[in-house]
Design a protein around this motif. Structure first.
Motif, short mmCIF file in Angstrom:
data_model
loop_
_atom_site.label_atom_id
_atom_site.label_comp_id
_atom_site.label_asym_id
_atom_site.label_seq_id
_atom_site.Cartn_x
_atom_site.Cartn_y
_atom_site.Cartn_z
N ASP A 63 39.87 37.37 33.81
CA ASP A 63 40.79 36.50 34.70
C ASP A 63 40.00 35.74 36.75
O ASP A 63 40.96 35.08 37.47
CB ASP A 63 42.22 37.92 35.75
CG ASP A 63 43.12 38.50 35.01
OD1 ASP A 63 43.70 37.59 33.72
OD2 ASP A 63 44.46 39.35 35.15
N ALA A 64 39.23 36.66 37.00
CA ALA A 64 38.29 36.64 38.29
C ALA A 64 37.53 34.64 37.48
O ALA A 64 38.08 34.12 38.57
CB ALA A 64 37.01 37.17 38.65
N GLU A 65 36.94 34.64 36.58
CA GLU A 65 36.70 33.59 35.66
C GLU A 65 37.91 32.29 35.86
O GLU A 65 37.41 31.30 36.14
CB GLU A 65 36.28 33.75 34.32
CG GLU A 65 35.50 34.16 34.16
CD GLU A 65 34.53 34.42 32.27
OE1 GLU A 65 34.75 34.14 31.66
OE2 GLU A 65 33.91 35.39 32.05
N VAL A 66 39.03 32.74 35.48
CA VAL A 66 40.05 32.14 34.90
C VAL A 66 40.49 31.36 36.56
O VAL A 66 40.51 29.82 37.29
CB VAL A 66 41.37 32.77 34.38
CG1 VAL A 66 42.47 30.91 34.64
CG2 VAL A 66 40.95 32.31 33.31
N ASP A 88 38.33 46.43 32.66
CA ASP A 88 37.57 45.60 33.54
C ASP A 88 37.23 44.00 33.01
O ASP A 88 37.13 43.45 33.72
CB ASP A 88 36.42 46.31 33.39
CG ASP A 88 35.98 47.06 34.97
OD1 ASP A 88 36.94 47.59 35.41
OD2 ASP A 88 35.41 48.38 34.03
N LYS A 89 37.28 43.86 31.87
CA LYS A 89 37.39 43.43 30.90
C LYS A 89 38.22 42.34 31.07
O LYS A 89 38.22 40.94 31.46
CB LYS A 89 36.95 43.13 29.24
CG LYS A 89 35.30 43.68 28.95
CD LYS A 89 35.90 44.00 27.43
CE LYS A 89 34.40 44.52 26.80
NZ LYS A 89 34.27 45.46 25.74
N ALA A 90 39.54 42.66 31.17
CA ALA A 90 40.64 41.36 31.74
C ALA A 90 40.61 40.75 33.13
O ALA A 90 40.59 39.86 33.47
CB ALA A 90 41.89 42.39 31.70
N ARG A 91 39.79 42.09 34.27
CA ARG A 91 39.50 41.62 35.00
C ARG A 91 38.91 40.99 35.67
O ARG A 91 38.99 39.76 35.85
CB ARG A 91 39.19 42.72 36.27
CG ARG A 91 40.44 43.48 36.63
CD ARG A 91 40.33 44.57 37.35
NE ARG A 91 40.94 46.01 37.92
CZ ARG A 91 41.03 47.24 37.13
NH1 ARG A 91 39.95 47.41 36.95
NH2 ARG A 91 42.24 48.12 37.22
#
Length: 150
Positions: A116-119, A110-113
């Protein structure tokens, strides 16, 4: 010393016997929603480790662990009766860490997603610093060589 295949078969049978016995014969009110996830037997077939999970909070887990410890004798007797081995292995109950590990992995995913959404959000509407395709192509090299020979 027994071979690994025999130990694995005995472990599988112990898992089934313990699960069925908990479901049918053990009437301890402390026993919560327990799932037997795995069983492992040592190479000499003398000790069996039974892994379990309990659905609920920490209090229910502790109560279920106490209920399993108190029912250990009945469970061992049933294992000996249904497996027919010369020496019935001693049972050790260990809470399985698999659900906690899975929850940790889900949190990390969830943190990685989110990262990724921020980037992705930061990169929308942006352009490349140089050309869109900075790599040389074979036809570009031919033009460069022709220009240099003239």
């Amino acid at each position: 010393m027994a071979d690994n295949a025999r130990a694995r078969k005995l472990a599988d049978r112990i898992q089934v016997v313990v699960a069925e016995t908990l479901d049918r014969r053990i009437k301890d009110p402390r026993l919560g929603f327990v799932t037997i996830t795995d069983a492992r037997v040592t190479g000499d077939l003398r000790e069996a480790t039974v892994f379990y999970t309990v659905y609920g909070d920490d209090e229910e887990r502790a109560a279920s662990a106490a209920a399993l410890e108190s029912a250990k004798g009945v469970l061992r007797s049933e294992v000996g009766r249904q497996t027919g081995v010369r020496f019935t292995p001693t049972l050790t109950f260990v809470p399985d860490a698999l659900p906690d590990n899975a929850r940790t992995i889900d949190d990390l995913l969830d943190k990685a997603r989110a990262k990724d959404a921020e980037v992705r959000q930061a990169s929308t509407g942006k352009t490349y610093a140089g050309e869109a395709d900075p790599y040389r192509k074979p036809e570009d090299e031919d033009r460069d060589e022709d220009a240099a020979s003239e």
